[in-house]
Scaffold this motif. Structure first.
Motif, short mmCIF file in Angstrom:
data_model
loop_
_atom_site.label_atom_id
_atom_site.label_comp_id
_atom_site.label_asym_id
_atom_site.label_seq_id
_atom_site.Cartn_x
_atom_site.Cartn_y
_atom_site.Cartn_z
N LEU A 259 0.81 -1.22 0.00
CA LEU A 259 0.00 0.00 0.00
C LEU A 259 0.85 1.28 0.00
CD1 LEU A 259 -2.98 -0.96 2.36
CD2 LEU A 259 -2.70 -1.35 -0.08
N SER A 260 0.15 2.42 0.07
CA SER A 260 0.81 3.71 -0.21
C SER A 260 1.96 4.07 0.73
CB SER A 260 -0.24 4.82 -0.19
OG SER A 260 -0.90 4.84 1.06
N SER B 135 -7.30 1.83 -6.67
CA SER B 135 -7.40 2.67 -5.47
C SER B 135 -7.59 4.14 -5.87
CB SER B 135 -6.09 2.51 -4.68
OG SER B 135 -5.89 3.58 -3.80
N ILE B 136 -8.08 4.92 -4.90
CA ILE B 136 -8.13 6.38 -5.11
C ILE B 136 -6.71 6.95 -5.27
CG2 ILE B 136 -10.33 6.81 -3.92
CD1 ILE B 136 -8.51 7.69 -1.46
N TYR C 134 2.81 3.53 -5.14
CA TYR C 134 1.58 2.73 -5.10
C TYR C 134 0.58 3.25 -6.15
CZ TYR C 134 -2.87 1.10 -2.97
OH TYR C 134 -4.10 0.56 -2.72
N TYR D 106 -10.78 1.31 -4.80
CA TYR D 106 -11.20 1.37 -3.40
C TYR D 106 -10.78 2.69 -2.75
CZ TYR D 106 -11.83 -3.80 -3.11
OH TYR D 106 -12.23 -5.10 -3.27
N PRO D 107 -11.67 3.25 -1.92
CA PRO D 107 -11.25 4.33 -1.03
C PRO D 107 -10.58 3.70 0.20
CG PRO D 107 -13.63 3.95 -0.86
CD PRO D 107 -13.08 2.93 -1.84
N GLY D 108 -10.32 4.45 1.27
CA GLY D 108 -9.81 3.87 2.51
C GLY D 108 -10.85 2.90 3.06
N GLY E 223 -1.11 1.57 4.90
CA GLY E 223 -1.84 2.55 4.11
C GLY E 223 -1.87 3.92 4.77
N THR E 224 -2.28 4.93 3.99
CA THR E 224 -2.40 6.30 4.50
C THR E 224 -3.73 6.48 5.22
OG1 THR E 224 -1.02 7.02 2.68
CG2 THR E 224 -2.35 8.72 3.75
N THR E 225 -4.72 5.68 4.84
CA THR E 225 -6.03 5.81 5.46
C THR E 225 -6.16 4.95 6.73
OG1 THR E 225 -6.87 4.06 4.01
CG2 THR E 225 -7.18 6.32 3.25
N TRP F 193 -4.52 13.27 -2.61
CA TRP F 193 -5.68 12.46 -3.01
C TRP F 193 -6.98 13.26 -3.00
CZ3 TRP F 193 -4.60 7.43 0.35
CH2 TRP F 193 -3.55 6.74 -0.22
#
Ligand code: AKB
Length: 328
Positions: free
Chosen positions: A89-90, A128-129, A153, A180-182, A193-195, A289
């Motif tokens: 992930l990001s 992903s977003i 990512y 996908y969003p978070g 991930g960032t979310t 984002w």
């Protein structure tokens, strides 16, 4: 030969989930087993998952980068559909850019090529977003717009989307994908991930009564509860091929909120809950984002509809986590 082909097309659905032990993979596997029966859904990952997943049906150890180990599992179980959920992930991707690119791209090529060679009939691959970037319109981000992602990512997901569309157009590969969003869930933690803050906050609210957010006040991001994400994933895979009009990846949305809005919602259940803010390198990623997503194409083309908003999700998260911590 003809008989083999006929058998293949009328074969019972048999599903392989690669990356089954991750945040989305775990719940997707459990749900698909509930729907299709446990022996029709093979979980695969490089490492074992939680007890519930491991006891719910067959498991195979697979490295998503190893084409031949994927092929041997496909042959062993006569697999017809693959969900490729393995990815870096990001946030972790920024620490290991080469590895993120290698994993995210080569695992996709392995699966797309297996479909191209006729070994499987259908592929799900998550985007992903993160495909969007700082130059993308931030509010109500359209399906088709400027896409200049600034994370490895995001670059890998954008490139992956192009390849999915290419394999569909050029080789007729039935590949389906969602941006996908978070994703917020309580059974398995997200990783890298960032979310992820929007999951950690619920754990800390229950365990400590406070949370130190790595994203600043005002950082609004698109988010979704796991139940909705699983619903969307199964729905797009069950849709008639002619209803899937976008073969890169569909925008998908449910809600958007800031850290202070989620904290406010948690306070309706835990009034003494406190939030503080100390942003780190993930702030830059979040700032690149969208703040909200226009997913009208998914709603029009294959009937997507979300069920969870911030209120309903928070109630569900806190109740489920509370029960989980009580059991320990
Ligand atoms: C991340 O934060 O990297 C992921 C994503 C939005 O794809 N949750």
């Amino acid at each position: 030969m003809i008989n083999d082909k006929i058998n293949f097309y009328f074969m019972k659905k048999s599903i392989l989930i690669i990356g089954a032990c991750g945040q989305i993979g775990t719940e997707l596997t459990l749900k698909l087993r509930e729907i299709n029966g446990k022996n029709s859904v093979i979980a695969a990952d490089i490492r074992e998952g939680n007890e519930e997943l491991m006891q719910s049906g067959p498991f195979e150890s697979i490295n998503a980068l190893d084409y031949h180990s994927i092929l041997s599992v496909i042959e062993k179980y006569a697999i017809t559909e693959v969900y490729l959920m393995a990815a870096m992930l990001s946030a972790t991707g920024e620490k290991f850019p080469d590895k993120a690119w290698e994993l995210n791209m080569n695992s996709l090529f392995n699966v797309l090529n297996l479909a191209k060679e006729g070994k499987i009939k259908k592929v799900f691959w998550p985007s992903s977003i993160a495909v969007f970037g700082p130059t993308t319109p931030k509010e109500n981000t359209p399906q088709e717009t400027i896409m200049e992602p600034s994370t490895v990512y995001g670059i890998s997901k954008q490139a992956g989307e192009r390849w999915c569309e290419y394999y569909f157009n050029k080789y007729g590969v039935d590949v389906r994908s969602l941006r996908y969003p978070g994703i917020i869930s309580w059974k398995t933690n997200p990783g890298g991930g960032t979310t992820d803050y929007a999951v950690e906050i619920y754990h800390n609210a229950l365990l400590l009564g406070k949370y130190d957010s790595f994203l600043n006040k005002g950082t609004k991001l698109p988010m979704m509860y796991m139940d909705d994400a699983i619903d969307a994933t199964i729905k797009i895979m069950d849709a008639k091929p002619e209803d899937i009009k976008i073969r890169s990846s569909y925008n998908l949305a449910a809600m958007s909120f800031t850290p202070e809005e989620i904290a406010e919602e948690i306070r309706t259940f835990i009034p003494e809950f406190e939030i503080s803010y100390h942003s780190d390198f993930r702030q830059n990623i979040a700032d690149s984002w969208p703040r909200s997503i226009d997913d009208s194409r998914a709603r029009e083309d294959w009937g997507w509809k979300h069920k969870f908003d911030l209120k309903k999700m928070s109630k569900n998260m806190l109740n489920s986590l509370h029960a989980k911590y009580e059991e320990l």
